[in-house]
Design an enzyme around this catalytic site. Structure first.
Site, PDB file in Angstrom:
ATOM      1  CD  GLU A  53      -1.589  -2.257   1.717  1.00 22.76           C
ATOM      2  OE1 GLU A  53      -2.208  -3.566   1.709  1.00 22.76           O
ATOM      3  OE2 GLU A  53      -0.197  -2.125   2.282  1.00 22.76           O
ATOM      4  NE  ARG A 261       3.782  -9.819   0.969  1.00 20.80           N
ATOM      5  CZ  ARG A 261       3.533  -7.979   1.313  1.00 20.80           C
ATOM      6  NH1 ARG A 261       5.039  -8.091   2.250  1.00 20.80           N
ATOM      7  NH2 ARG A 261       2.141  -7.323   2.210  1.00 20.80           N
ATOM      8  CG  ASN A 331       1.951  -5.013  -7.750  1.00 23.88           C
ATOM      9  OD1 ASN A 331       0.641  -5.477  -9.235  1.00 23.88           O
ATOM     10  ND2 ASN A 331       2.619  -4.432  -7.878  1.00 23.88           N
ATOM     11  CB  ILE A 333       1.019  -3.492 -11.913  1.00 15.95           C
ATOM     12  CG1 ILE A 333      -0.716  -4.330 -12.034  1.00 15.95           C
ATOM     13  CG2 ILE A 333       1.260  -2.747 -12.247  1.00 15.95           C
ATOM     14  CD1 ILE A 333      -2.097  -3.656 -11.439  1.00 15.95           C
TER      15      ILE A 333
END
Length: 421
Positions: A53, A261, A331, A333
């Protein structure tokens, strides 16, 4: 929440053994600040709970500064990785704090002390006490880059009595997709607009990307990246890797690069790689140039933070972590923005539309499980023209969906504080 506060403070203290930042500024979790601090009202407050975020918020914060020169940013977080990354977004006159616990007193003290002019919550953060106190003060609250999967919506229904009133108090939700918007409306948010996904507006670190590409040239062999893996995925990948002896040789003895992660799992994953019989090198063992021992290794562990652009630049193909177990995926992207061909599993509900669009654009391909994804990655390593075409399609896909930050900034700054209830 009041009763749980001592237990939660203890949990943060224990977690601080591995991540010391959790032990700092604990009074901020209770909405308590030094008496000599008397900030002026009117902050633009952005809450970015964790690393993902915070990185998405960077593009929005840049757009807010362009639209309102002299903006004073109050940036809050809940995790150590988010707070560490957030430091880079600050300018002179800005402030950074922990989000207080969602108890009436903590929230009341936080808002009374800082007196923000508008509050922006990134993606999924809705807290009942926070929303109630903000509404009482007439503070407009925006859920930016908002997403709500069908799975999360079903889980939220179990806490409908708490979450629906909180959702109804939002001034505006800026949704990533129309599907997210529909679910947010059904969950009680009164005003929802589709604004796109901020992650398309993230700026790739060109220095890190170039460094990764240079390392690839130095290695002289293919690199298969397991990007942002979650618990359980590494074991499946290592088992599949061990069974691919002939295919690995045919593909030019590729390097396996695993980037977990969560940093607290780095040692655990390192041990799993060694137990699989692979010669391991850890990114943390060298600075700007891999040493000869690392270049000869079978596998690298990406045990560093905020270097994903480096890893995507290094890789010939990436396997998307979190998508091969029912965890919703990570994510994708950023991989596209770095021009990295991507193979993803069946579970991408956290980024459903982005995954569908990437697949339709030819920037990503879906595989049913990790074993077949590894086979497809090895095949792609032997097809340089196919890989090059995927890289170009990934870059075009990422570039074609930019612009959400500018739209969101304009909507956020158009909100005016309402009279107190």
């Amino acid at each position: 929440m009041r009763l749980l506060t001592p237990a939660y403070l203890l949990r943060l203290w224990l977690r601080g053994r591995a991540e010391p930042l959790y032990r700092r500024f604990l009074r901020q979790r209770l909405g308590i600040y030094p008496a000599h601090e008397h900030p002026r009202p009117g902050w633009v407050w952005v809450h970015a709970v964790s690393l993902g975020e915070t990185r998405a918020a960077a593009a929005l914060i840049d757009a807010l500064r362009r639209a309102q020169p002299g903006l004073r940013l109050l940036l809050s977080h809940s995790t150590a990785t988010g707070r560490e990354a957030g430091v880079e977004l600050l300018r002179n006159g800005d402030a950074q704090v922990w989000l207080p616990f969602d108890t009436p007193g903590s929230v009341r003290r936080f808002l009374h002390h800082w007196q923000p002019g508008v509050g922006v919550l990134m993606e999924t953060e809705i807290w009942p006490c926070l929303q109630a106190e903000a509404a009482r003060r007439g503070l407009p609250m925006v859920l930016a880059n908002a997403r709500l999967s069908a799975r999360s919506q079903r889980r939220g229904e179990r806490l409908r009595a708490l979450l629906h009133p909180a959702a109804q108090r939002l001034s505006l939700a800026l949704a990533q997709t129309e599907a997210d918007a529909e679910r947010l409306r059904a969950s009680g948010v009164p005003r929802v607009q589709v604004a796109g996904n901020l992650k398309f507006d993230m700026t790739v670190d060109a220095v890190l990307l170039a460094r990764g590409q240079a390392w690839h040239e130095t290695l002289g062999r293919p690199v298969i990246l397991a990007a942002v893996t979650r618990e359980g995925e590494e074991a499946l990948l290592l088992k599949a890797w061990q069974s691919q002896g002939a295919a690995l040789k045919a593909a030019g003895r590729p390097l396996l690069l695993i980037v977990p992660r969560h940093p607290q799992r780095f040692d655990e994953v390192a041990q799993a790689i060694s137990n699989a019989g692979l010669r391991l090198a850890r990114r943390s063992q060298w600075a700007d140039v891999p040493d000869p021992e690392a270049l000869a290794a079978d596998a690298w562990l990406g045990d560093s933070m905020r270097e994903m652009a480096l890893y995507y630049g290094l890789a010939d193909v990436a396997l998307l972590g979190g998508s091969f177990a029912p965890l919703g995926g990570q994510n994708l992207i950023e991989a596209a923005a770095c021009g990295c061909p991507l193979l993803m599993g069946p579970h991408t509900f956290n980024f459903a539309q982005a995954a569908e669009l990437a697949e339709a654009a030819g920037a990503a391909r879906r595989q049913p499980d990790l074993a077949q994804a590894l086979s497809a990655a090895l095949h792609l390593c032997q097809q340089p023209d196919d890989a090059a075409a995927m890289r170009q399609r990934a870059l075009a896909f990422a570039q074609g969906h930019r612009g959400a930050a500018t739209r969101m900034a304009a909507d956020i700054l158009s909100l005016e504080p309402a009279p107190r209830a």
